[in-house]
Scaffold this active site. Structure first.
Site, PDB file in Angstrom:
ATOM      1  N   ASP A 185       0.844  -1.186   0.000  1.00  0.00           N
ATOM      2  CA  ASP A 185       0.000   0.000   0.000  1.00  0.00           C
ATOM      3  C   ASP A 185       0.886   1.246   0.000  1.00  0.00           C
ATOM      4  O   ASP A 185       1.853   1.331   0.770  1.00  0.00           O
ATOM      5  CB  ASP A 185      -0.907   0.003   1.237  1.00  0.00           C
ATOM      6  CG  ASP A 185      -1.997   1.045   1.148  1.00  0.00           C
ATOM      7  OD1 ASP A 185      -3.009   0.780   0.492  1.00  0.00           O
ATOM      8  OD2 ASP A 185      -1.834   2.133   1.742  1.00  0.00           O
ATOM      9  N   ILE A 186       0.587   2.212  -0.879  1.00  0.00           N
ATOM     10  CA  ILE A 186       1.342   3.467  -0.903  1.00  0.00           C
ATOM     11  C   ILE A 186       0.959   4.295   0.321  1.00  0.00           C
ATOM     12  O   ILE A 186      -0.225   4.561   0.559  1.00  0.00           O
ATOM     13  CB  ILE A 186       1.052   4.262  -2.185  1.00  0.00           C
ATOM     14  CG1 ILE A 186       1.431   3.440  -3.424  1.00  0.00           C
ATOM     15  CG2 ILE A 186       1.815   5.589  -2.183  1.00  0.00           C
ATOM     16  CD1 ILE A 186       1.083   4.117  -4.745  1.00  0.00           C
ATOM     17  N   GLU A 228      -4.608   2.492  -4.580  1.00  0.00           N
ATOM     18  CA  GLU A 228      -3.156   2.588  -4.393  1.00  0.00           C
ATOM     19  C   GLU A 228      -2.566   1.312  -3.811  1.00  0.00           C
ATOM     20  O   GLU A 228      -1.448   1.301  -3.311  1.00  0.00           O
ATOM     21  CB  GLU A 228      -2.816   3.771  -3.479  1.00  0.00           C
ATOM     22  CG  GLU A 228      -3.186   3.600  -2.017  1.00  0.00           C
ATOM     23  CD  GLU A 228      -4.626   3.986  -1.695  1.00  0.00           C
ATOM     24  OE1 GLU A 228      -4.905   4.225  -0.512  1.00  0.00           O
ATOM     25  OE2 GLU A 228      -5.454   4.033  -2.615  1.00  0.00           O
TER      26      GLU A 228
END
Length: 322
Positions: A185-186, A228
């Site tokens: 996950d960003i 994302e």
């Protein structure tokens, strides 16, 4: 030759075009080749549809037909050097039918001994049908922004792996590896969109996707899981080696420069893929490790096993599907 239908292969063409998954398509081709050939054979294919990937053995009639990396490279080099018709190639007394996607050599059918022209023509036609259908299936599974595999393909690939279909054949015993699932996950991505706009946000997603793909082998699977979030199904010898690979990815992203944003980081959680668990359970374990990374400073990698959760705790845990 034990084919009992006409040389035009109409029935076989229809059979290949009816397949709606890559694994089923490969199985259908294997059955056709097995019926057609009275001698041993091996089919090599680059699942990325790129000449940058050395074709791997997808199915063989006998392990003795498996070629070494040097022999595979020799076949590729010889085929690429031939000018004019590359319909059927003789290689050390054996027969090779090349498989082309656009202008790139992405595989070949290797048959022991000499093939007659009629059978070679039929097999060449069916290989062309195979690659056309494979490309259709492949590109339908690509996320248009990231160019990674899309979310809809994820479950299918996990099921293939847990059913034992994840590895190519001819793997040496000393090269046995396990499959791992990583969820990525960003970090603080909402701030990226809020501060720089969705166009820059999309560019960050694309660049992160490119880094992820570049850090793993073509035989591994990389997905845009949603928004994302990304996922990777990859092979490694053990947990320590898997951790090293993911730490290398995390560091690569953290030290890269992104337009306007400058720097971003990712949080990662991973687990070994277990054939007794359903897809949602595999994802839940990797997600638990991911949440731990995000709750403990972000920009880190966590192995699910390091959480020390008991099986009873896991079995009673609520599985989040969305």
């Amino acid at each position: 030759m034990s084919i009992s239908y006409s040389p035009c292969g109409h029935e076989l063409t229809v059979q290949l075009l009816a397949q709606k998954s890559e694994s089923q398509l490969a199985q259908a081709l294997e059955h056709i080749v097995a019926d057609a050939c009275e001698t041993h054979y091996a089919f090599y294919f680059s699942k990325s549809l790129s000449a940058n990937e050395i074709p791997k053995p997808i199915f063989v009639s006998h392990r003795d037909v498996c070629l070494s990396i040097d022999s595979t490279t020799s076949v590729l080099n010889k085929t690429n050097k031939i000018e004019g018709d590359k319909h059927l190639i003789q290689h050390g007394g054996d027969s090779i039918i090349p498989l082309w996607h656009r202008t790139e050599l992405v595989g070949f059918l290797y048959v022991k001994g000499q093939l007659n022209f009629t059978l070679a023509t039929l097999l060449k036609h069916l290989l062309n049908v195979f690659i056309h259908q494979m490309a259709t299936l492949h590109f339908a599974r690509i996320d248009p922004l990231s160019q990674l595999l899309n979310r809809q393909t994820f479950d299918e690939k996990v099921i293939e792996i847990t059913n034992g279909e994840g590895f190519t054949v001819c793997r040496e015993a000393s090269d046995e590896r396990k499959w791992y699932l990583a969820m990525i996950d960003i970090d603080h991505f909402k701030q990226v969109n809020d501060n720089f706009g969705h166009v820059i946000g999309d560019e960050v997603i694309l660049l992160v996707a490119q880094i992820i793909k570049a850090n793993f082998r073509t035989e591994d699977y990389t997905f845009r899981y949603g928004g994302e979030e990304f996922s990777i199904l990859f092979q490694s010898f053990d947990d320590d080696a898997a951790l090293i690979a993911l730490e290398r990815l995390r560091e690569h992203i953290a030290t890269s420069r992104f337009p306007q944003v400058e720097h971003v980081s990712v949080s990662i959680g991973f687990t070994e893929v277990v054939d007794t668990l359903q897809v949602s359970e595999q994802v839940h374990k990797a997600d638990q490790a991911l949440y731990y990374s995000k709750d403990n400073g972000r920009n880190r990698v966590t192995n699910y096993l390091s959480l020390g959760l008991s099986e009873s705790h896991y079995e009673c845990a609520e599985i989040e599907l969305f």
